[in-house]
Design an enzyme around this catalytic site. Structure first.
Site, PDB file in Angstrom:
ATOM      1  N   ASN A  84       0.837  -1.180   0.000  1.00  0.00           N
ATOM      2  CA  ASN A  84       0.000   0.000   0.000  1.00  0.00           C
ATOM      3  C   ASN A  84       0.888   1.251   0.000  1.00  0.00           C
ATOM      4  O   ASN A  84       2.106   1.155  -0.088  1.00  0.00           O
ATOM      5  CB  ASN A  84      -0.943  -0.044   1.205  1.00  0.00           C
ATOM      6  N   HIS A 114      23.088   2.555  13.218  1.00  0.00           N
ATOM      7  CA  HIS A 114      24.072   3.573  13.576  1.00  0.00           C
ATOM      8  C   HIS A 114      24.696   3.197  14.920  1.00  0.00           C
ATOM      9  O   HIS A 114      23.989   2.801  15.851  1.00  0.00           O
ATOM     10  CB  HIS A 114      23.418   4.946  13.633  1.00  0.00           C
ATOM     11  N   GLY A 141      -0.872  -1.715   8.809  1.00  0.00           N
ATOM     12  CA  GLY A 141      -0.332  -0.373   8.587  1.00  0.00           C
ATOM     13  C   GLY A 141       0.620   0.074   9.681  1.00  0.00           C
ATOM     14  O   GLY A 141       0.544  -0.366  10.825  1.00  0.00           O
ATOM     15  N   ALA A 159      -0.867  -4.009  13.033  1.00  0.00           N
ATOM     16  CA  ALA A 159      -0.659  -2.585  12.767  1.00  0.00           C
ATOM     17  C   ALA A 159       0.066  -1.905  13.923  1.00  0.00           C
ATOM     18  O   ALA A 159      -0.173  -2.198  15.090  1.00  0.00           O
ATOM     19  CB  ALA A 159      -1.998  -1.909  12.522  1.00  0.00           C
ATOM     20  N   ARG A 182       0.194 -15.483  19.352  1.00  0.00           N
ATOM     21  CA  ARG A 182      -0.294 -16.863  19.290  1.00  0.00           C
ATOM     22  C   ARG A 182       0.092 -17.481  17.955  1.00  0.00           C
ATOM     23  O   ARG A 182       0.384 -16.785  16.990  1.00  0.00           O
ATOM     24  CB  ARG A 182      -1.788 -16.948  19.503  1.00  0.00           C
TER      25      ARG A 182
END
Length: 189
Positions: A84, A114, A141, A159, A182
């Site tokens: 997406n 870093h 997302g 998400a 799980r």
């Protein structure tokens, strides 16, 4: 060993002062800019350009705009890959996605590390560790995957997760830091 060889080997390297790495990043970012400005309905042109950016692609894939990466040649996507909007892949090290990987909006995959020591960090030195994603993985997302992580086949990353450690196959995982919740079995919902 030059800086690119060090980078690809997971050794401390100079990302900022190596002219060849700088030029490769600028070239890739220019191609990403071009990609992000192609008419969204022109899927063939978009996919042709992605094939020039990435190291390897399957036949069937779709990466929604915008897409950003550092080098491109260190990224491999399998068959039936979908991302997406707003995918970011920082790829000084290899980032490999298996088949049937689905990525939600605003996800990021970071291979550079870093140094904690500020004197070393201030010299522009860094490491890069690969990320490997198996087959049939779904990312919700706003997921961030950090350097050196492997995500097993058939897993789901919820998400908003920040993935700092390996996730086993067939696992529902989420959180910050992301952790297995799980096991996923066939025919579940």
């Amino acid at each position: 060993m030059n800086e690119k060889e060090k980078m690809l080997s997971g050794l401390l390297y100079d990302a900022y002062n190596a002219k060849d790495l700088y030029e490769e990043r600028v070239k890739c970012k220019s191609l990403c800019h071009e990609y992000n400005n192609i008419e969204p309905s022109n899927i063939d042109k978009r996919n042709d350009l992605i094939k020039k950016i990435l190291g390897k692609t399957g036949k069937s894939f779709l990466i929604e705009q915008t897409f950003l990466c550092d080098y491109g040649y260190n990224i491999e996507i399998g068959e039936n890959f979908y991302s997406n909007h707003n995918l970011i892949i920082l790829d000084p090290a290899k980032v490999t996605f298996g088949d049937n990987v689905f990525i939600g909006p605003n996800c990021a995959f970071y291979t550079p590390v870093h140094p904690l020591d500020y004197k070393t960090r201030n010299k522009g030195l860094e490491y890069a560790y690969p990320i490997k994603v198996g087959n049939n993985v779904w990312f919700g997302g706003n997921v961030v995957v950090l350097p050196g992580v492997t995500i097993g086949d058939n897993s789901v990353i919820g998400a908003g997760s920040v993935v700092v450690k390996d996730i086993p196959p067939n696992t529902l995982a989420f959180g910050n830091p992301c952790r297995p919740i799980r096991e996923l079995k066939e025919n579940y919902d």
